[in-house]
Design an enzyme around this catalytic site. Sequence first.
Site, PDB file in Angstrom:
ATOM      1  N   GLU A 117      16.066 -23.572 -27.157  1.00  0.00           N
ATOM      2  CA  GLU A 117      14.652 -23.668 -27.490  1.00  0.00           C
ATOM      3  C   GLU A 117      14.359 -23.691 -28.989  1.00  0.00           C
ATOM      4  O   GLU A 117      13.369 -24.289 -29.405  1.00  0.00           O
ATOM      5  CB  GLU A 117      13.876 -22.515 -26.823  1.00  0.00           C
ATOM      6  N   SER A 148     -17.449   9.939  25.144  1.00  0.00           N
ATOM      7  CA  SER A 148     -16.850  11.217  25.560  1.00  0.00           C
ATOM      8  C   SER A 148     -15.904  11.820  24.550  1.00  0.00           C
ATOM      9  O   SER A 148     -15.424  12.931  24.744  1.00  0.00           O
ATOM     10  CB  SER A 148     -16.096  11.033  26.869  1.00  0.00           C
TER      11      SER A 148
END
Lengths: 209, 781
Positions: free
Chosen positions: B201, B479
């Site tokens: 690079e 319930s």
Amino acid sequence: MCPATAGQNAFLVQRLVTSMRYFRFLLLLMLALLQFACAEMQFVQKEAVHTPKPEREPALREPTVTVKPVSPPPAVTIQPHVEQAPVRQAAPAEQSGAPSQAAVPPAVLALMNEAEASRTQGNFDTAVAKLERALRIQPRNAALWHELASVRLQQHKPRLAEDLARKSNTLARHDRALKRKNWELIARARHLQGNEEGAQEAEQKAQAF
Amino acid sequence: MPKSAASKKRPARSKRKKSSKRSSGNGFFRGLVKRVLLWTLVVFTFLFLTYLGYQDYTVRQLFEGKRWSLPAHVYASPLELYSGYAIGASEFENILEALHYREDPRLSSEASYIRTASRITLRTRHFRFWDGEQPSQRLRLVFSGNQLERIEPVGRSDSLALLRLDPVQIGSFYPALKEDRILVQLKQVPHSLIQALLATEDRDFYHHHGISVKAVLRALLANIRAGGIVQGGSTITQQLVKNFYLTSERSLWRKINEAFIALILEARYDKNEILEAYLNEIYLGQDGVRAIHGFGLASQYYFSRSLDELKLPHLALLVALVRGPNHYDPRRWPDRALKRRNHVLDAMEQEGYISRKQADAAKRQPLDVSRDGHWASSRYPAFLDLVRRQLRKEYRDKDLTSAGLKIFTTLDIRVQRALESTVTRTIERLEKRRGVAKLETASIITRREGGEIVALVGGRNPRQAGYNRALDAVRQIGSLIKPVVYLTALEDPDRYTITTRLNDTAIHLKSGGKIWAPKNYDHKEHGAVPLHTALVRSLNLATVHLGLDIGIARTAKTLRSMGVSRPLELYPSLLLGAAALSPMEVTQLYQTLAGDGFATPLRAIQAVIARDGAPLQRYPLTVRQAVDPAAAYITNTILQEVMRIGTGRSVYSMIPKSLNVAGKTGSTDKLRDSWFAGFSGDYLGVVWVGRDDNRPARLTGSSGALKIWGAVMKKISRQPVDLIPPEEIEMVWVDPARSLRADITCPGAVRYPYIKGSAPKRYAPCARPPQDKTRSWFSDW
């Protein structure tokens, strides 16, 4: 301690057995003595008087111990309010569910030791973390709940400590020594909260064990 | 800012135009021109300096302070293994795969393992938990069947008591931008990586000042020769600047900006600082919505190893990706990636970093990327939603998403998986069998003690984020409220015991101007029934009589102390569950029953630590005695009876009877909601099934929710419910038909738990009171 008492009584019985007249009376007396001496073991199961055998039953069970009466009566011995559940001695698989006094696995022991080490170094948070990990493995181990309560008390969290000790008590079954320790801890926690009356009450409870 | 700089330039230009008009061959004007030029220069210099100052400021902002925002990572509860733990080798292997462990016979790096039949040898991953560091270990796990037999440290003969694995990452909280990275320091980075990077690079990196004319010319030449773009002339510094910018637009203005920023960067900072920033910033891949930035994370993502464990060919591949992570994606385009990697190796050889032999050896190596690097950003959306809601109360959104927090949750992957598969399958089956459509569900599973939420599902499709019914579906509970009514009554042992007769007879109440006349499910009246039977059969009329007798307000008070904080209206219909609660609230309520009367706040999080490992927050185990443990004990024994012979009995076609579970079904008007809440020895589960539009689901609690509950408990539960009677409890033989004290000799006698002193006092004819018995002993001699 019970066998010892029984042994002494047996000696007495031998001497007095000659006098048949008093035999029944003495037998009753002996039984009463035995019951007194063994009371420690019977605080949950009154029926155990009939069968003073050691309480080595598997820990897992509801208090529905199926007592073997002297003469088999026609009564249906069932678990509370079960209409036709078979009489069950705890299956082996169930024993693992009752860790309170049963064998503590090495993993839990290791964590308890690490927690203790952290605690002596003053790393209370680490000790708490280790105990919580142990509780994840054995959630109904009353001793672990007690340890946690004790660290929390050292951290000046008396309220939480008291609740944790109470929780330990509900899981302690027949472990009288642990119950005493829990009540002592509760007494200290209440004292720290300024509740002197409650502290005294807890101390009395501790002495009862 | 670039815009405003441009707009300021325009007046300067127009000034110049004006001045040129006036300078028509006159000495005076020549002087004026000079002055104008001078002023223009001054203005230009000023503007340029302002621009530089601004860019300098930007650069410093980017570089100093918190340079990168790191997402928060969320972890499941770690697996704690010990001898005797119920897990087979194959299931354990699944977990290792979820943790991205690599199969590697040489265990050449952390997070690798090798399996041989019933043995798994592994090298664990070093991990920093909230309660301390955990170093990597080499261990051998020996399994027998579906159990872990022992854990042996490799090279030692003793065994290890406990192994805590590193936890599975179940999600991340990102800011708007979903960038993820693992920060590395330059000194941790292998030399070969830097060399590969410089070789391909930026060969002059250590010599240029940010831009390299040489590199541009070389690139130009190479591109002309190749007839296309094969090489870029950007320096590492320029590439870093490019990565800092969010957009990828290519304009001349931006190029100029970049060049200046590169120069400023170089002037302000050390080469090594720039390089380190580059190593962490560079974009190296895409994992779904998550962008992989920096070599630290790329190493984990592609090789499931940390950077310092990578070999030369791995490092070359990572550098190869710099040029185009998607184009050279080694999982999708292995050939391209291999070619590019070898090119990097060649470049390294050219620059003399490695020898010919090394390059050739490396080139012969395969790519060796891991099968799948995917970490879901939200694998369990409903649970993560709960975690996020809790944390939002305590953290600012910005800190939550970008401060790099590590969040340790209570989720148990194995239980969650079991719940998810059960829910999906059962809902489909219920729809088919009942001929209903659009059924939805919410389910929560917690540890019976401690209140840790181990699994949570917010809908029939657990992968789908959205309406989280576990937290937000507030529905009538039917319930499910009954145990609270009975528990409240049992707390008053002078009036109510487990065998007290209740009236199951019709009742008409005026409530809010309307007549309320509840009915039993079977539309019958059952006369006088023992208290426990009324709950076991879920009788509405008996419950209403009982609840009215003890007072609605007292029931509501018990609800509150058990952990329900929602305000409730005190109508008689509350006694039959007209109150609407979310599954989460129901879980909190039942946690108190499962905890033997001790309330424990539900927890989804264990701890949060900061990016540097400093503990931020702990969510420890707490308990509070909420109701009388003796009353809770009796209630729980009745809830076991519910499952044995009552409304929940069908569960034992799914799970073994020995689990002796406790629970309660719940259904609402027209069967709109199907509920079940209950616990085994190790887990508490709450399940709701119904429809979002509140139309009938045609399911009762037992025909709907219980099916999911039973199926999941079958998979996960191993401990039976083991109720321990508190000291205040005594077991007494009674004649159930007449509520009289009996003894073991009485036919049909049953033992029930009573709070001491509350058992029936009168004796049945078949039984003799104890004192009579003693007397009889003494009397016949």
